[in-house]
Motif scaffolding. Structure first.
Motif, PDB file in Angstrom:
ATOM      1  N   VAL A  63       0.838  -1.197   0.000  1.00  0.00           N
ATOM      2  CA  VAL A  63       0.000   0.000   0.000  1.00  0.00           C
ATOM      3  C   VAL A  63       0.880   1.257   0.000  1.00  0.00           C
ATOM      4  O   VAL A  63       0.445   2.322  -0.435  1.00  0.00           O
ATOM      5  CB  VAL A  63      -0.968  -0.007   1.208  1.00  0.00           C
ATOM      6  N   GLY A  64       2.138   1.112   0.432  1.00  0.00           N
ATOM      7  CA  GLY A  64       3.065   2.253   0.431  1.00  0.00           C
ATOM      8  C   GLY A  64       3.085   2.940   1.782  1.00  0.00           C
ATOM      9  O   GLY A  64       2.046   3.027   2.460  1.00  0.00           O
ATOM     10  N   VAL A  65       4.245   3.438   2.166  1.00  0.00           N
ATOM     11  CA  VAL A  65       4.407   4.039   3.498  1.00  0.00           C
ATOM     12  C   VAL A  65       3.537   5.279   3.658  1.00  0.00           C
ATOM     13  O   VAL A  65       2.780   5.409   4.630  1.00  0.00           O
ATOM     14  CB  VAL A  65       5.894   4.387   3.768  1.00  0.00           C
ATOM     15  N   ASN A  66       3.634   6.224   2.707  1.00  0.00           N
ATOM     16  CA  ASN A  66       2.882   7.480   2.827  1.00  0.00           C
ATOM     17  C   ASN A  66       1.380   7.231   2.857  1.00  0.00           C
ATOM     18  O   ASN A  66       0.654   7.816   3.673  1.00  0.00           O
ATOM     19  CB  ASN A  66       3.226   8.420   1.663  1.00  0.00           C
ATOM     20  N   THR A  67       0.926   6.367   1.969  1.00  0.00           N
ATOM     21  CA  THR A  67      -0.510   6.070   1.908  1.00  0.00           C
ATOM     22  C   THR A  67      -0.963   5.357   3.175  1.00  0.00           C
ATOM     23  O   THR A  67      -2.031   5.648   3.720  1.00  0.00           O
ATOM     24  CB  THR A  67      -0.826   5.206   0.668  1.00  0.00           C
ATOM     25  N   THR A  68      -0.141   4.429   3.665  1.00  0.00           N
ATOM     26  CA  THR A  68      -0.473   3.692   4.891  1.00  0.00           C
ATOM     27  C   THR A  68      -0.625   4.636   6.074  1.00  0.00           C
ATOM     28  O   THR A  68      -1.590   4.531   6.852  1.00  0.00           O
ATOM     29  CB  THR A  68       0.613   2.640   5.198  1.00  0.00           C
ATOM     30  N   LEU A  69       0.312   5.569   6.216  1.00  0.00           N
ATOM     31  CA  LEU A  69       0.249   6.515   7.335  1.00  0.00           C
ATOM     32  C   LEU A  69      -1.026   7.351   7.275  1.00  0.00           C
ATOM     33  O   LEU A  69      -1.664   7.616   8.293  1.00  0.00           O
ATOM     34  CB  LEU A  69       1.487   7.417   7.328  1.00  0.00           C
ATOM     35  N   GLU A  70      -1.412   7.746   6.060  1.00  0.00           N
ATOM     36  CA  GLU A  70      -2.647   8.527   5.924  1.00  0.00           C
ATOM     37  C   GLU A  70      -3.869   7.681   6.268  1.00  0.00           C
ATOM     38  O   GLU A  70      -4.795   8.149   6.928  1.00  0.00           O
ATOM     39  CB  GLU A  70      -2.789   9.078   4.501  1.00  0.00           C
ATOM     40  N   ILE A  71      -3.873   6.421   5.818  1.00  0.00           N
ATOM     41  CA  ILE A  71      -5.003   5.528   6.111  1.00  0.00           C
ATOM     42  C   ILE A  71      -5.172   5.352   7.620  1.00  0.00           C
ATOM     43  O   ILE A  71      -6.283   5.473   8.156  1.00  0.00           O
ATOM     44  CB  ILE A  71      -4.799   4.146   5.440  1.00  0.00           C
ATOM     45  N   VAL A  72      -4.070   5.078   8.295  1.00  0.00           N
ATOM     46  CA  VAL A  72      -4.142   4.845   9.749  1.00  0.00           C
ATOM     47  C   VAL A  72      -4.509   6.126  10.489  1.00  0.00           C
ATOM     48  O   VAL A  72      -5.281   6.093  11.462  1.00  0.00           O
ATOM     49  CB  VAL A  72      -2.817   4.247  10.271  1.00  0.00           C
ATOM     50  N   ASP A  73      -4.018   7.272  10.033  1.00  0.00           N
ATOM     51  CA  ASP A  73      -4.395   8.556  10.644  1.00  0.00           C
ATOM     52  C   ASP A  73      -5.902   8.794  10.498  1.00  0.00           C
ATOM     53  O   ASP A  73      -6.565   9.233  11.451  1.00  0.00           O
ATOM     54  CB  ASP A  73      -3.631   9.715   9.991  1.00  0.00           C
ATOM     55  N   ARG A  74      -6.417   8.509   9.315  1.00  0.00           N
ATOM     56  CA  ARG A  74      -7.854   8.690   9.085  1.00  0.00           C
ATOM     57  C   ARG A  74      -8.660   7.713   9.936  1.00  0.00           C
ATOM     58  O   ARG A  74      -9.736   8.053  10.442  1.00  0.00           O
ATOM     59  CB  ARG A  74      -8.185   8.516   7.599  1.00  0.00           C
TER      60      ARG A  74
END
Length: 327
Positions: A63-74
């Motif tokens: 999923v990619g690091v940047n995208t993963t961090l955004e998903i978990v933040d959301r």
């Protein structure tokens, strides 16, 4: 109405056969990604350790690091706003976030096929990703829809590329415009446009070279092809599709960045999605590059190239969870 129920209703409006292709094509990713997520959410409380484990799973699924961090933040924000207490309640929320990311801010998805006149579609991408096969499968699809299709063999560099496209042309029953190996690709595409006009074609599908070992030459070549097309038809190419191999994971993102520097890529074709357990790359591409995934390869057969649908993708991934929610 729950997200899973709404999703099922939307997907059920499409044909069952397409839905089944997504389900079978994404079975490896579903069992790997959703299975792992399910085990993390099968715990007694929502805590920091749970979020960290989710991050590891998503990153591991490409999923990619940047995208993963955004998903978990959301996900954290949704948990707080909805006052969610049970980890088991997070599955539909997570799937809703993924679906939202896949649709993108622009919501763009379908192909830009002209209602009248010639539609020119360029295909770019490195060798070995399934570019020529994708062109053949799309030619078959459009011909079956009653459109007159012509292929331009613009990959004059790779040994056998012209012949491979000619085999597809014979198989599908469409004309192929070709020059000798080593010819100027822009000249082939120019002749393709002239032939398409003269023969009253609806769609011209243009192959291009995919050598990355000499990046400067390749990029200049692609820019020249682009200029020639635009000179002949000012609003063309109507699509420039970058073909990527899903099994290459994060390397596909790097390829996309390189090609986007040379030409205005309008969408992605992701091949061999059925051959990987890391189908999360679809989400990374859509979110990090801002490019819609327009087609996905879900098998070897000629009709296994499917128009990408975010809802079908999410439904296929979470099918078992959706069925559980209905019990």
């Amino acid at each position: 109405m729950s997200f899973f129920k709404r999703l099922k209703e939307k997907v059920s409006q499409t044909t069952g056969s397409v839905t089944q292709k997504f389900v079978s094509g994404l079975s490896k990713t579903s069992s790997s990604l959703v299975g792992a997520v399910g085990s993390v959410l099968n715990r007694s409380k929502i805590d920091e350790e749970m979020y960290e484990e989710l991050e590891d799973i998503l990153i591991g699924a490409d999923v990619g690091v940047n995208t993963t961090l955004e998903i978990v933040d959301r996900l954290r924000r949704e948990v707080k706003e909805r006052k969610v207490k049970e980890p088991a309640e997070l599955q539909p929320i997570l799937s809703e976030i993924l679906a939202d990311l896949l649709r993108g801010e622009d919501g763009q998805q379908g192909m830009n096929i002209q209602a009248e006149g010639l539609t020119v579609i360029l295909f770019v991408g490195v060798n070995g990703v399934g570019k020529t096969t994708t062109i053949g499968k799309l030619a078959n699809k459009y011909k079956r829809e009653g459109k007159k299709v012509i292929l331009a063999a613009g990959d004059t560099f790779r040994a056998g590329a012209i012949e491979q496209l000619e085999v597809w042309g014979e198989r599908v029953g469409v004309d192929v415009i070709r020059h000798q190996a080593g010819s100027d690709p822009a000249a082939v595409v120019f002749d393709g446009i002239q032939a398409a006009r003269a023969r009253g074609a609806d769609i011209l599908l243009c192959d291009t070279a995919g050598r990355l070992q000499n990046k400067v030459n390749l990029m200049e070549e692609l820019k020249k092809v682009h200029r020639v097309v635009k000179r002949e038809i000012p609003d063309a190419p109507h699509e420039t599709l970058l073909v990527l191999d899903a099994t290459t994971g994060q390397n596909a993102l790097q390829q996309a960045k390189i090609f986007s520097e040379a030409v205005d890529v309008s969408g992605i074709v992701l091949t061999k999605l059925d051959g990987t357990a890391k189908g999360g790359i679809v989400i990374a591409i859509r979110h990090e590059l801002g490019l819609p995934v327009k087609w996905v390869g879900l098998g070897e057969k000629v009709d296994d190239l499917q128009e990408f649908d975010p809802d079908q993708y999410i439904h296929a991934l979470f099918q078992q969870e959706i069925e559980k929610a209905e019990e």
